[in-house]
Design an enzyme around this catalytic site. Structure first.
Site, PDB file in Angstrom:
ATOM      1  N   ASN A   5       0.779  -1.186  -0.063  1.00 41.83           N
ATOM      2  CA  ASN A   5       0.231   0.057   0.232  1.00 41.83           C
ATOM      3  C   ASN A   5       0.327   1.311  -0.008  1.00 41.83           C
ATOM      4  O   ASN A   5       1.342   1.657   0.938  1.00 41.83           O
ATOM      5  CB  ASN A   5      -1.446   0.109   1.425  1.00 41.83           C
ATOM      6  CG  ASN A   5      -1.723   1.114   1.199  1.00 41.83           C
ATOM      7  OD1 ASN A   5      -1.864   1.941   0.242  1.00 41.83           O
ATOM      8  ND2 ASN A   5      -2.955   0.747   2.517  1.00 41.83           N
ATOM      9  N   ARG A  20      -2.391  -2.060  -3.422  1.00 45.90           N
ATOM     10  CA  ARG A  20      -3.271  -1.161  -3.428  1.00 45.90           C
ATOM     11  C   ARG A  20      -3.490  -0.092  -4.616  1.00 45.90           C
ATOM     12  O   ARG A  20      -3.330   0.390  -4.439  1.00 45.90           O
ATOM     13  CB  ARG A  20      -3.386  -0.362  -1.988  1.00 45.90           C
ATOM     14  CG  ARG A  20      -5.264   0.353  -2.207  1.00 45.90           C
ATOM     15  CD  ARG A  20      -4.748   0.605  -0.502  1.00 45.90           C
ATOM     16  NE  ARG A  20      -6.112   1.721  -0.387  1.00 45.90           N
ATOM     17  CZ  ARG A  20      -5.938   3.089  -0.104  1.00 45.90           C
ATOM     18  NH1 ARG A  20      -5.189   3.301   1.025  1.00 45.90           N
ATOM     19  NH2 ARG A  20      -7.701   3.693   0.027  1.00 45.90           N
ATOM     20  N   HIS A  37     -12.783   3.502  -0.749  1.00 44.45           N
ATOM     21  CA  HIS A  37     -13.072   2.562   0.367  1.00 44.45           C
ATOM     22  C   HIS A  37     -13.253   1.084   0.397  1.00 44.45           C
ATOM     23  O   HIS A  37     -13.938   0.276   0.954  1.00 44.45           O
ATOM     24  CB  HIS A  37     -13.587   3.512   2.017  1.00 44.45           C
ATOM     25  CG  HIS A  37     -12.454   3.924   2.106  1.00 44.45           C
ATOM     26  ND1 HIS A  37     -13.848   4.574   3.388  1.00 44.45           N
ATOM     27  CD2 HIS A  37     -11.905   4.062   2.707  1.00 44.45           C
ATOM     28  CE1 HIS A  37     -12.628   5.677   3.547  1.00 44.45           C
ATOM     29  NE2 HIS A  37     -11.200   5.465   3.907  1.00 44.45           N
ATOM     30  N   ASN A  60      -9.650   7.267   9.857  1.00 44.80           N
ATOM     31  CA  ASN A  60      -9.401   8.916   9.237  1.00 44.80           C
ATOM     32  C   ASN A  60     -10.027   9.757   8.748  1.00 44.80           C
ATOM     33  O   ASN A  60     -10.763  10.670   8.337  1.00 44.80           O
ATOM     34  CB  ASN A  60      -8.079   9.161   8.842  1.00 44.80           C
ATOM     35  CG  ASN A  60      -7.100   9.674  10.118  1.00 44.80           C
ATOM     36  OD1 ASN A  60      -8.051  10.206  11.296  1.00 44.80           O
ATOM     37  ND2 ASN A  60      -6.106   8.886  10.444  1.00 44.80           N
ATOM     38  N   ARG A  92     -11.434  16.312   6.519  1.00 46.31           N
ATOM     39  CA  ARG A  92     -12.379  16.836   5.485  1.00 46.31           C
ATOM     40  C   ARG A  92     -14.116  16.556   5.969  1.00 46.31           C
ATOM     41  O   ARG A  92     -14.161  16.223   6.976  1.00 46.31           O
ATOM     42  CB  ARG A  92     -12.349  15.173   4.676  1.00 46.31           C
ATOM     43  CG  ARG A  92     -11.202  14.925   4.003  1.00 46.31           C
ATOM     44  CD  ARG A  92     -11.417  14.056   2.762  1.00 46.31           C
ATOM     45  NE  ARG A  92      -9.798  13.499   2.459  1.00 46.31           N
ATOM     46  CZ  ARG A  92     -10.431  12.094   2.515  1.00 46.31           C
ATOM     47  NH1 ARG A  92     -11.277  11.026   2.387  1.00 46.31           N
ATOM     48  NH2 ARG A  92      -9.042  11.632   2.661  1.00 46.31           N
ATOM     49  N   MET A 106      -9.957  10.677  16.533  1.00 48.21           N
ATOM     50  CA  MET A 106     -11.348  10.621  17.875  1.00 48.21           C
ATOM     51  C   MET A 106     -11.474  10.772  19.009  1.00 48.21           C
ATOM     52  O   MET A 106     -11.632  10.340  20.323  1.00 48.21           O
ATOM     53  CB  MET A 106     -12.398   9.753  17.326  1.00 48.21           C
ATOM     54  CG  MET A 106     -13.686   9.357  17.442  1.00 48.21           C
ATOM     55  SD  MET A 106     -15.093  11.151  18.011  1.00 48.21           S
ATOM     56  CE  MET A 106     -15.472  10.621  16.147  1.00 48.21           C
ATOM     57  N   ARG A 107     -10.440   9.605  19.530  1.00 54.36           N
ATOM     58  CA  ARG A 107      -9.819   9.313  20.662  1.00 54.36           C
ATOM     59  C   ARG A 107      -8.851  10.488  21.369  1.00 54.36           C
ATOM     60  O   ARG A 107      -9.866  11.318  22.796  1.00 54.36           O
ATOM     61  CB  ARG A 107      -8.658   7.971  20.889  1.00 54.36           C
ATOM     62  CG  ARG A 107      -9.163   7.141  20.780  1.00 54.36           C
ATOM     63  CD  ARG A 107      -8.040   6.193  20.702  1.00 54.36           C
ATOM     64  NE  ARG A 107      -6.592   6.601  19.441  1.00 54.36           N
ATOM     65  CZ  ARG A 107      -6.270   5.857  18.836  1.00 54.36           C
ATOM     66  NH1 ARG A 107      -5.580   5.254  19.542  1.00 54.36           N
ATOM     67  NH2 ARG A 107      -5.379   6.148  18.019  1.00 54.36           N
ATOM     68  N   GLY A 150     -10.926   2.894  12.568  1.00 55.62           N
ATOM     69  CA  GLY A 150     -10.509   3.161  13.288  1.00 55.62           C
ATOM     70  C   GLY A 150     -11.959   3.178  14.673  1.00 55.62           C
ATOM     71  O   GLY A 150     -11.858   2.895  15.837  1.00 55.62           O
ATOM     72  N   GLY A 178     -15.305   2.481  14.011  1.00 52.04           N
ATOM     73  CA  GLY A 178     -16.379   1.893  14.231  1.00 52.04           C
ATOM     74  C   GLY A 178     -15.801   0.896  14.639  1.00 52.04           C
ATOM     75  O   GLY A 178     -16.852   0.136  15.763  1.00 52.04           O
ATOM     76  N   GLU A 179     -14.977   0.538  15.045  1.00 55.47           N
ATOM     77  CA  GLU A 179     -14.240  -1.219  15.293  1.00 55.47           C
ATOM     78  C   GLU A 179     -13.735  -0.806  16.984  1.00 55.47           C
ATOM     79  O   GLU A 179     -14.306  -1.211  17.244  1.00 55.47           O
ATOM     80  CB  GLU A 179     -12.759  -1.473  14.871  1.00 55.47           C
ATOM     81  CG  GLU A 179     -13.120  -1.749  13.778  1.00 55.47           C
ATOM     82  CD  GLU A 179     -11.893  -2.184  13.465  1.00 55.47           C
ATOM     83  OE1 GLU A 179     -10.537  -2.901  13.853  1.00 55.47           O
ATOM     84  OE2 GLU A 179     -11.527  -1.818  11.416  1.00 55.47           O
ATOM     85  N   GLU A 232      -7.807  -4.615   4.522  1.00 58.43           N
ATOM     86  CA  GLU A 232      -7.570  -4.711   3.468  1.00 58.43           C
ATOM     87  C   GLU A 232      -6.754  -5.703   2.523  1.00 58.43           C
ATOM     88  O   GLU A 232      -6.529  -5.601   1.661  1.00 58.43           O
ATOM     89  CB  GLU A 232      -7.536  -3.014   3.145  1.00 58.43           C
ATOM     90  CG  GLU A 232      -9.099  -2.528   3.474  1.00 58.43           C
ATOM     91  CD  GLU A 232      -9.176  -0.946   3.262  1.00 58.43           C
ATOM     92  OE1 GLU A 232      -8.347  -0.636   5.001  1.00 58.43           O
ATOM     93  OE2 GLU A 232      -9.444   0.247   2.334  1.00 58.43           O
TER      94      GLU A 232
HETATM   95  P1  ADP Z   1      -7.579   5.450   8.705  1.00 56.12           P
HETATM   96  O1  ADP Z   1      -8.168   5.660   8.062  1.00 56.12           O
HETATM   97  O2  ADP Z   1      -5.738   6.118   8.173  1.00 56.12           O
HETATM   98  O3  ADP Z   1      -7.049   4.256   8.320  1.00 56.12           O
HETATM   99  P2  ADP Z   1      -7.543   4.114  10.997  1.00 56.12           P
HETATM  100  O4  ADP Z   1      -8.809   3.430  10.289  1.00 56.12           O
HETATM  101  O5  ADP Z   1      -6.559   3.744  12.067  1.00 56.12           O
HETATM  102  O6  ADP Z   1      -7.377   5.195  10.207  1.00 56.12           O
HETATM  103  O7  ADP Z   1      -8.893   5.422  12.137  1.00 56.12           O
HETATM  104  C1  ADP Z   1      -7.645   6.141  12.831  1.00 56.12           C
HETATM  105  C2  ADP Z   1      -9.229   6.976  13.753  1.00 56.12           C
HETATM  106  O8  ADP Z   1      -9.295   5.864  14.279  1.00 56.12           O
HETATM  107  C3  ADP Z   1      -8.195   7.699  14.469  1.00 56.12           C
HETATM  108  O9  ADP Z   1      -9.566   9.003  14.424  1.00 56.12           O
HETATM  109  C4  ADP Z   1      -8.901   7.284  16.240  1.00 56.12           C
HETATM  110  O10 ADP Z   1      -8.679   8.166  17.169  1.00 56.12           O
HETATM  111  C5  ADP Z   1      -9.725   6.618  15.789  1.00 56.12           C
HETATM  112  N1  ADP Z   1      -9.709   5.193  16.627  1.00 56.12           N
HETATM  113  C6  ADP Z   1      -9.047   4.340  17.390  1.00 56.12           C
HETATM  114  N2  ADP Z   1      -8.638   4.160  18.263  1.00 56.12           N
HETATM  115  C7  ADP Z   1      -9.707   4.330  18.861  1.00 56.12           C
HETATM  116  C8  ADP Z   1     -10.649   3.995  20.216  1.00 56.12           C
HETATM  117  N3  ADP Z   1     -10.241   3.030  21.022  1.00 56.12           N
HETATM  118  N4  ADP Z   1     -11.999   5.306  20.595  1.00 56.12           N
HETATM  119  C9  ADP Z   1     -12.415   5.958  19.862  1.00 56.12           C
HETATM  120  N5  ADP Z   1     -11.178   6.259  18.919  1.00 56.12           N
HETATM  121  C10 ADP Z   1     -10.594   5.437  17.684  1.00 56.12           C
END
Ligand code: ADP
Length: 411
Positions: free
Chosen positions: A7, A90, A179, A210, A240, A282-283, A329, A331-332, A383
């Site tokens: 990637n 990718r 995506h 992100n 964005r 988000m964290r 990140g 959603g999970e 992915e």
């Molecule tokens: P990318 O799109 O760059 O692959 P990710 O799928 O890793 O990014 O998602 C990143 C986002 O996930 C960030 O906003 C991060 O803060 C959020 N994130 C990761 N872990 C947590 C968590 N435990 N609680 C809330 N948000 C989280």
């Protein structure tokens, strides 16, 4: 069969080496800050991590370093590069031409080049990755997997903008969606978890990372998605805007903003970062909101509100879906976001199980209440595995057709 998944981004290359068809990850890593004074390679094999810091001038040199560490006697995962049969890449934009993954030949390369115009921030780096891999591993089959491909099934009513008709014909301006590899992976996985045929499943898939996007999946195929001509449209993202009134751009242009400034404003300075003024993460925002930071709380609220609006829209298309899937990140991992998104949707047959929703980070599972009409699922996206699977299947097919040809030719 050893398959290397690549990637390639603007200043980094992520990689994973798979043993297929079992899907075992032999090694993975990321080479960051390509072109900087000091680049950093973080390589993992099993539980061991090793790092290297040195100057890496460009993507070609980066690929060389990655290949070197893969065959390193101490930390590598294979003895010689000849073991890598296939490289899966990718590629962000496949235009209207690619409806699935393909083996890369000169014609495919020329098409990816053609779509640089549509994805100037992504396709050039993907191309450099493919060329570097071709150069360093000339024996290997190269496979391209497109972010846009899963959305090739969007009907015209969903992919057309209400712009003058000729803009589509002349400039290919339409909604493409992105995506796709992630949406396809989690939709297939949801079908498996629900013991359904993948072409029966109706689902709303929410990739919240992100970058964020949602897809309406009918009978296993994407019929609508929130990202459009570029990944800017749709949900609120880390930096964005997502959907907004384009007349704001004319207004700001009138105030002196030039094209570069507007581009940067929409793609890099808006979203969660723009609203909170504090972070795109988000964290961090959840933490700040807990500490009473009002703008951080508002950013999280607006983010969830936009996801809810798209759920409402896609409910009308799927009537009702079997499942809503959360991945990426956020959603999970964010039980708070999932709770805010799903609250008070009983009238749509959506009911969260508050305890289930608190399940551990990064786990796969059902988070809906027993009486929810729509199943709510958390599925960590993968992915790379989806790319490795496509690359494996195409390589096996190509090998089989080569063998058949050899047989016909009497060779
Ligand atoms: P990318 O799109 O760059 O692959 P990710 O799928 O890793 O990014 O998602 C990143 C986002 O996930 C960030 O906003 C991060 O803060 C959020 N994130 C990761 N872990 C947590 C968590 N435990 N609680 C809330 N948000 C989280």
């Amino acid at each position: 069969m050893k398959i290397l998944v690549i990637n390639a981004g603007s200043s980094s290359i992520k990689y994973q080496l798979y043993d297929m068809p079992g899907g075992q990850v032999l090694a993975r890593g990321i080479l960051e800050k390509i072109g900087d004074k000091l680049s950093r390679l973080t390589h993992r094999r099993g539980l061991e991590t090793s790092t290297r810091e040195e100057a890496v001038a460009d993507h070609k040199a980066a690929m060389q370093q990655i290949l070197e560490i893969l065959v390193d006697p101490q930390v590598g995962a294979i003895e010689e590069l000849a073991e890598i049969a296939t490289v899966g890449h990718r590629v962000v934009h496949g235009g209207e031409e690619f409806t699935g993954s393909v083996i890369v030949d000169d014609r495919v390369l020329a098409s990816i080049e053609k779509f640089v115009e549509l994805a100037p921030m992504h396709n050039p780096h993907n191309l450099v990755g493919i060329r570097a891999a071709r150069d360093k591993l000339p024996h290997a089959v190269q496979v391209a997997c497109f972010d846009t491909a899963f959305h090739a099934t969007l009907p015209e009513v969903a992919y057309r903008y209400a712009l003058p008709f000729e803009l589509y014909e002349r400039y290919h301006i339409r909604r493409y969606g992105f995506h796709g590899t992630s949406h396809r992976y989690v939709a297939r996985r949801a079908a498996t978890l629900m013991a359904m045929d993948k072409y029966r499943l109706n689902a709303i898939t929410c990739h919240l990372g992100n970058g964020c996007s949602m897809a309406a999946v009918r009978h296993g195929r994407s019929v609508d998605t929130s990202m459009g001509f570029t990944p800017l449209e749709g949900l609120v993202m880390g930096t964005r805007t997502g959907d907004f009134d384009p007349a704001i751009l004319f207004y700001l242009a009138d105030k002196g903003y030039d094209l570069t400034a507007l581009n940067s404003l929409c793609n890099k300075k808006s979203g969660l970062l723009g609203i909170s003024g504090a972070s795109n993460d988000m964290r961090t925002l959840e933490q700040l909101a807990r500490e009473g930071n009002v703008r951080a709380g508002l950013a999280v609220e607006i983010f969830c509100y936009r996801v809810r609006k798209y759920i409402g829209a896609y409910m009308t298309l799927l009537n009702p879906p079997h499942a809503i899937v959360f991945t990426g990140g956020i959603g999970e991992n964010s039980s708070l976001v999932r709770r805010q998104v799903c609250q008070d949707l009983d009238h749509m047959g959506i009911r969260l199980d508050p305890q289930g929703n608190e399940m551990g980070r990064g786990r796969e599972g059902i988070i809906s209440a027993a009486d929810s009409v729509v199943r709510l699922l958390v599925i960590p996206t993968n992915e790379e595995e989806a790319i490795a699977t496509d690359a494996y299947e195409l390589s096996v097919e190509a090998g089989a057709s080569e063998r058949a040809k050899g047989h016909r030719d009497g060779t």
